[in-house]
Design a protein around this motif. Sequence first.
Motif, mmCIF file in Angstrom:
data_model
loop_
_atom_site.group_PDB
_atom_site.id
_atom_site.type_symbol
_atom_site.label_atom_id
_atom_site.label_comp_id
_atom_site.label_asym_id
_atom_site.label_seq_id
_atom_site.Cartn_x
_atom_site.Cartn_y
_atom_site.Cartn_z
ATOM 1 N N ASN A 276 4.196 10.034 1.533
ATOM 2 C CA ASN A 276 3.443 11.173 0.993
ATOM 3 C C ASN A 276 1.982 10.803 0.777
ATOM 4 O O ASN A 276 1.450 10.927 -0.310
ATOM 5 C CB ASN A 276 4.056 11.632 -0.349
ATOM 6 C CG ASN A 276 5.476 12.123 -0.180
ATOM 7 O OD1 ASN A 276 5.742 12.994 0.626
ATOM 8 N ND2 ASN A 276 6.397 11.548 -0.937
ATOM 9 N N SER A 277 1.333 10.318 1.814
ATOM 10 C CA SER A 277 -0.076 9.913 1.700
ATOM 11 C C SER A 277 -0.988 11.045 2.196
ATOM 12 O O SER A 277 -1.793 10.863 3.099
ATOM 13 C CB SER A 277 -0.321 8.622 2.488
ATOM 14 O OG SER A 277 0.128 8.760 3.816
ATOM 15 N N ASN A 278 -0.818 12.233 1.614
ATOM 16 C CA ASN A 278 -1.580 13.393 2.064
ATOM 17 C C ASN A 278 -2.882 13.582 1.305
ATOM 18 O O ASN A 278 -3.791 14.253 1.774
ATOM 19 C CB ASN A 278 -0.725 14.664 1.910
ATOM 20 C CG ASN A 278 0.513 14.614 2.799
ATOM 21 O OD1 ASN A 278 0.451 14.114 3.905
ATOM 22 N ND2 ASN A 278 1.638 15.111 2.300
ATOM 23 N N SER A 279 -2.980 13.034 0.104
ATOM 24 C CA SER A 279 -4.174 13.210 -0.719
ATOM 25 C C SER A 279 -5.311 12.339 -0.189
ATOM 26 O O SER A 279 -5.203 11.110 -0.135
ATOM 27 C CB SER A 279 -3.867 12.837 -2.176
ATOM 28 O OG SER A 279 -5.049 12.832 -2.930
ATOM 29 N N ARG A 280 -6.416 12.997 0.219
ATOM 30 C CA ARG A 280 -7.547 12.261 0.780
ATOM 31 C C ARG A 280 -8.158 11.321 -0.256
ATOM 32 O O ARG A 280 -8.564 10.202 0.073
ATOM 33 C CB ARG A 280 -8.603 13.244 1.275
ATOM 34 C CG ARG A 280 -9.794 12.574 1.943
ATOM 35 C CD ARG A 280 -10.764 13.593 2.518
ATOM 36 N NE ARG A 280 -10.149 14.368 3.575
ATOM 37 C CZ ARG A 280 -10.802 15.330 4.257
ATOM 38 N NH1 ARG A 280 -12.063 15.611 3.941
ATOM 39 N NH2 ARG A 280 -10.200 15.994 5.204
ATOM 40 N N SER A 281 -8.196 11.762 -1.502
ATOM 41 C CA SER A 281 -8.791 10.915 -2.549
ATOM 42 C C SER A 281 -7.968 9.650 -2.764
ATOM 43 O O SER A 281 -8.525 8.560 -2.950
ATOM 44 C CB SER A 281 -8.905 11.697 -3.858
ATOM 45 O OG SER A 281 -7.624 12.085 -4.324
ATOM 46 N N ASP A 282 -6.632 9.789 -2.728
ATOM 47 C CA ASP A 282 -5.768 8.617 -2.892
ATOM 48 C C ASP A 282 -5.931 7.642 -1.723
ATOM 49 O O ASP A 282 -5.950 6.418 -1.912
ATOM 50 C CB ASP A 282 -4.302 9.041 -3.000
ATOM 51 C CG ASP A 282 -3.995 9.714 -4.325
ATOM 52 O OD1 ASP A 282 -4.778 9.520 -5.281
ATOM 53 O OD2 ASP A 282 -2.984 10.428 -4.406
ATOM 54 N N VAL A 283 -6.056 8.203 -0.508
ATOM 55 C CA VAL A 283 -6.229 7.368 0.677
ATOM 56 C C VAL A 283 -7.556 6.601 0.613
ATOM 57 O O VAL A 283 -7.615 5.396 0.875
ATOM 58 C CB VAL A 283 -6.167 8.218 1.965
ATOM 59 C CG1 VAL A 283 -6.560 7.388 3.186
ATOM 60 C CG2 VAL A 283 -4.767 8.805 2.160
ATOM 61 N N LEU A 284 -8.622 7.298 0.236
ATOM 62 C CA LEU A 284 -9.935 6.650 0.133
ATOM 63 C C LEU A 284 -9.961 5.606 -0.981
ATOM 64 O O LEU A 284 -10.594 4.556 -0.852
ATOM 65 C CB LEU A 284 -11.014 7.707 -0.113
ATOM 66 C CG LEU A 284 -11.306 8.645 1.062
ATOM 67 C CD1 LEU A 284 -12.310 9.710 0.658
ATOM 68 C CD2 LEU A 284 -11.808 7.864 2.281
ATOM 69 N N THR A 285 -9.244 5.896 -2.068
ATOM 70 C CA THR A 285 -9.169 4.939 -3.172
ATOM 71 C C THR A 285 -8.450 3.670 -2.740
ATOM 72 O O THR A 285 -8.768 2.562 -3.193
ATOM 73 C CB THR A 285 -8.443 5.563 -4.377
ATOM 74 O OG1 THR A 285 -9.126 6.754 -4.765
ATOM 75 C CG2 THR A 285 -8.393 4.613 -5.561
ATOM 76 N N TRP A 286 -7.472 3.822 -1.852
ATOM 77 C CA TRP A 286 -6.677 2.683 -1.391
ATOM 78 C C TRP A 286 -7.375 1.892 -0.283
ATOM 79 O O TRP A 286 -6.970 0.762 0.022
ATOM 80 C CB TRP A 286 -5.303 3.152 -0.906
ATOM 81 C CG TRP A 286 -4.396 2.036 -0.531
ATOM 82 C CD1 TRP A 286 -3.986 1.683 0.718
ATOM 83 C CD2 TRP A 286 -3.809 1.064 -1.411
ATOM 84 N NE1 TRP A 286 -3.177 0.584 0.672
ATOM 85 C CE2 TRP A 286 -3.055 0.176 -0.625
ATOM 86 C CE3 TRP A 286 -3.856 0.886 -2.792
ATOM 87 C CZ2 TRP A 286 -2.347 -0.888 -1.180
ATOM 88 C CZ3 TRP A 286 -3.157 -0.179 -3.340
ATOM 89 C CH2 TRP A 286 -2.416 -1.045 -2.539
ATOM 90 N N LEU A 287 -8.422 2.423 0.301
ATOM 91 C CA LEU A 287 -9.087 1.779 1.437
ATOM 92 C C LEU A 287 -9.521 0.340 1.164
ATOM 93 O O LEU A 287 -9.303 -0.541 2.007
ATOM 94 C CB LEU A 287 -10.280 2.628 1.881
ATOM 95 C CG LEU A 287 -10.901 2.267 3.235
ATOM 96 C CD1 LEU A 287 -9.875 2.383 4.353
ATOM 97 C CD2 LEU A 287 -12.095 3.166 3.524
ATOM 98 N N PRO A 288 -10.145 0.024 0.011
ATOM 99 C CA PRO A 288 -10.502 -1.383 -0.243
ATOM 100 C C PRO A 288 -9.301 -2.325 -0.235
ATOM 101 O O PRO A 288 -9.405 -3.470 0.223
ATOM 102 C CB PRO A 288 -11.142 -1.332 -1.645
ATOM 103 C CG PRO A 288 -11.622 0.070 -1.796
ATOM 104 C CD PRO A 288 -10.617 0.910 -1.059
ATOM 105 N N ALA A 289 -8.152 -1.827 -0.717
ATOM 106 C CA ALA A 289 -6.941 -2.653 -0.696
ATOM 107 C C ALA A 289 -6.486 -2.909 0.738
ATOM 108 O O ALA A 289 -6.003 -4.007 1.061
ATOM 109 C CB ALA A 289 -5.830 -1.976 -1.496
#
Length: 296
Positions: free
Chosen positions: A62-75
């Motif tokens: 359920n990785s549909n939220s763009r904000s969550d995806v962008l937040t996870w990008l550094p990881a």
Amino acid sequence: MCMRRCLVGLTFCTCYLGSYLTNKYVLSVLKFTYPTLFQGWQTLIGGLLLHVSWKLGWAEINSNSRSDVLTWLPASVLFVGIIYAGSRALSRLAIPVFLTLHNVAEVIICGHQKCFQKEKTSPAKICSALFLLAAAGCLPFNDSQFDPDGYFWAVIHLFCIGAYKILQKSQKPNALSDIDQQYLNYLFSVVLLAFASHPTGDLLSVLDFPFLYFYRFHGSCCASGFLGFFLMVSTVKLKSLMTPGQCAAWIFFAKVITAGLSILLFDMILTRATVGCLLLGGLGEALLVFSERKGS
């Protein structure tokens, strides 16, 4: 439930052992030292298998939220650092040495919790961190097979792991699940490593690899991809079924078995000083397991 936990734990240990031994064989025996291609292949297989599992309803993503995806990008960037540096370090270091250095990531996490989050740290955990740090610090001076490049990449690897786990723990509770995070890691890694394969020279250099058309190389690479995926799945399952203390115990057990068998299968010169460092590192991790179990 107890039988199910044991089965999951044993599955995890088997995948952990198989993954490390297969990777070590490809990297050190066959000498396939092209990390952008090797890790790119593994993450491609993992991503494809996870995507197929999702489409078949075996996994929920359920990785549909763009904000969550962008937040996870550094990881995800750190994840690429983990697998790239880990591959380069493992190709040059014996598995017990690599695991001893790998465990220092726990010292980084412990230090962050103590200094920045002001969490209360048990004496057992502090002793564990000191033993892990002492074991890793003494190893370079007592390793008769000392390889400066191997140790350099191992340090990069452990710093990336420490930073990755700190970022992972800072995520919002309802943001991304472990499967979501891994799916994004796979996607980002495949893209980044594919673009990096040419500038690093791996894409052209691999044409000179002597075992490129050998079945044992193809079989080992396929095994490494599938074992890496199953290790990820079994790790997620382990975390969902067990307490942090129980998870830590199974991980410690898997590391001990893997380190022990690797000494029998791969060349490693053991001296008293080297064995002492490895045992000190094992004692440090055993104390970490004890502190986790006591805390849970």
